[in-house]
Scaffold this active site. Structure first.
Site, short mmCIF file in Angstrom:
data_model
loop_
_atom_site.label_atom_id
_atom_site.label_comp_id
_atom_site.label_asym_id
_atom_site.label_seq_id
_atom_site.Cartn_x
_atom_site.Cartn_y
_atom_site.Cartn_z
N SER A 1 -4.96 2.61 -5.47
CA SER A 1 -4.81 2.08 -5.31
C SER A 1 -3.63 1.80 -4.41
CB SER A 1 -5.16 0.06 -6.32
OG SER A 1 -4.14 0.97 -7.51
N CYS A 2 -2.63 2.17 -5.51
CA CYS A 2 -0.72 1.91 -4.89
C CYS A 2 -0.76 2.73 -3.82
CB CYS A 2 -0.41 2.66 -5.99
SG CYS A 2 -0.71 4.11 -6.11
N GLY A 3 -1.52 3.25 -2.85
CA GLY A 3 -1.31 3.99 -1.61
C GLY A 3 -1.43 6.07 -2.23
N CYS B 1 0.60 9.03 -3.95
CA CYS B 1 1.50 9.57 -5.14
C CYS B 1 1.48 10.69 -5.41
CB CYS B 1 1.07 8.81 -6.17
SG CYS B 1 0.23 7.50 -6.50
N GLU C 1 4.42 5.23 0.88
CA GLU C 1 3.23 5.31 2.34
C GLU C 1 3.46 4.55 2.99
OE1 GLU C 1 2.65 2.81 -1.25
OE2 GLU C 1 3.31 4.40 -1.11
#
Length: 289
Positions: free
Chosen positions: A119-121, A123, A225
């Site tokens: 969900s955050c791109g 990592c 990202e």
């Protein structure tokens, strides 16, 4: 066209009262992405499931193409023969069919799966690995030039164009402007990386990339990202309402991108590529150097 909002019943409470009401929420639903192409050494083409990304419905074709472009699976719009939407076993599905001469890099498609599932791109180690995805060609130094007055006005223009955010307050946005502050296009999504993928996918399919005068603005922070996606599209200027990360600033500086953060409330900070931002006339010469 699927709805990007859904009504919900709520209890609204203040210091003095409580009442039943209705509210609108931004929709978040899964989208499965499948790529049909030929892997290196394979005799024929096959469909490869990249994974499922959570997104706000709408502009799904652009999201899939933008993701594949950002991850280096494709390098131009001509690599895509067809983009079809269908109902798959997990719900909504987009199938991207690549040209006969396009070889699918399975390693990159697996990385795209990791991105689509986060969900955050990107990592961790995946973020470091993707640093090799530099701009297809070096960014032109000092182009475009953008005035501070234009930067100051972009946050309001971005917010004013966010139709779904205005109804829900729950979406990120990414927009392309020119150096004069004219809005070229905007996309919204619950995921900030999805919003950028939709925006870049739309520009790619419309033949508007690369654009040496493009200015990308995002409604939140500038993570690594997002800078990587902008660089992949050869966008020379990126402006964020929020803060950049240290890795984002390092990546922008390494490739000659202008990165601006905290562009709101009549101020902003330039973290890389200062030469593209004009110096205010009233600023003393020694401060401009």
């Amino acid at each position: 066209m699927p709805s990007s909002t859904t009504p919900v019943s709520i209890r609204r409470i203040t210091d003095e009262s409580a009442s039943d009401a209705e509210d609108l929420l931004a929709v978040e639903e899964p989208l499965e992405i499948v790529v049909v192409g030929r892997a290196r050494g394979a005799a024929g083409r096959e469909g490869r499931r990249l994974g499922i990304t959570m997104r706000t419905p709408g502009n799904d074709r652009e999201l899939a193409v933008g993701l594949l472009f950002a991850e280096g699976v494709i390098s131009r719009a001509a690599d895509v023969v067809a983009v079809d939407e269908a109902l798959g076993p997990s719900g909504d599905l987009v199938r991207v069919t690549l040209g006969e001469d396009v070889i699918v890099d399975l390693g990159r498609t697996e990385r795209a799966l990791a991105v689509a599932s986060a969900s955050c791109g990107v990592c961790g180690k995946a973020s470091i690995d993707v640093a090799s995805l530099a701009p297809p060609s070096p960014l032109a130094r000092g182009v475009p030039r953008i005035a501070p007055s234009v930067v100051h006005g972009l946050a309001a223009r971005l917010r004013g164009a966010q139709a779904v955010f205005g109804r829900t307050g729950g979406l990120h946005a990414a927009a392309l402007f020119d150096a004069s502050g004219a809005l070229a296009d905007l996309r919204e999504d619950v995921g900030r990386h999805n919003a950028v993928d939709k925006l870049i996918g739309a520009a790619l399919l419309a033949g508007r990339l690369p654009d040496p005068g493009a200015v990308l603005m995002v409604s939140g922070r500038a993570g690594f990202e997002l800078v990587q996606k902008a660089l992949r599209a050869s966008i020379p200027v990126m402006i964020a309402v929020g803060a950049p990360s240290s890795l984002a600033a390092e990546l922008a500086a390494a490739h000659g991108m202008t990165l601006v953060g905290f562009a709101r409330d009549g101020r902003f900070n330039v973290y890389a590529g200062q030469e593209r931002v004009e110096v205010p006339v009233a600023l003393p010469a020694e401060a401009a150097s």
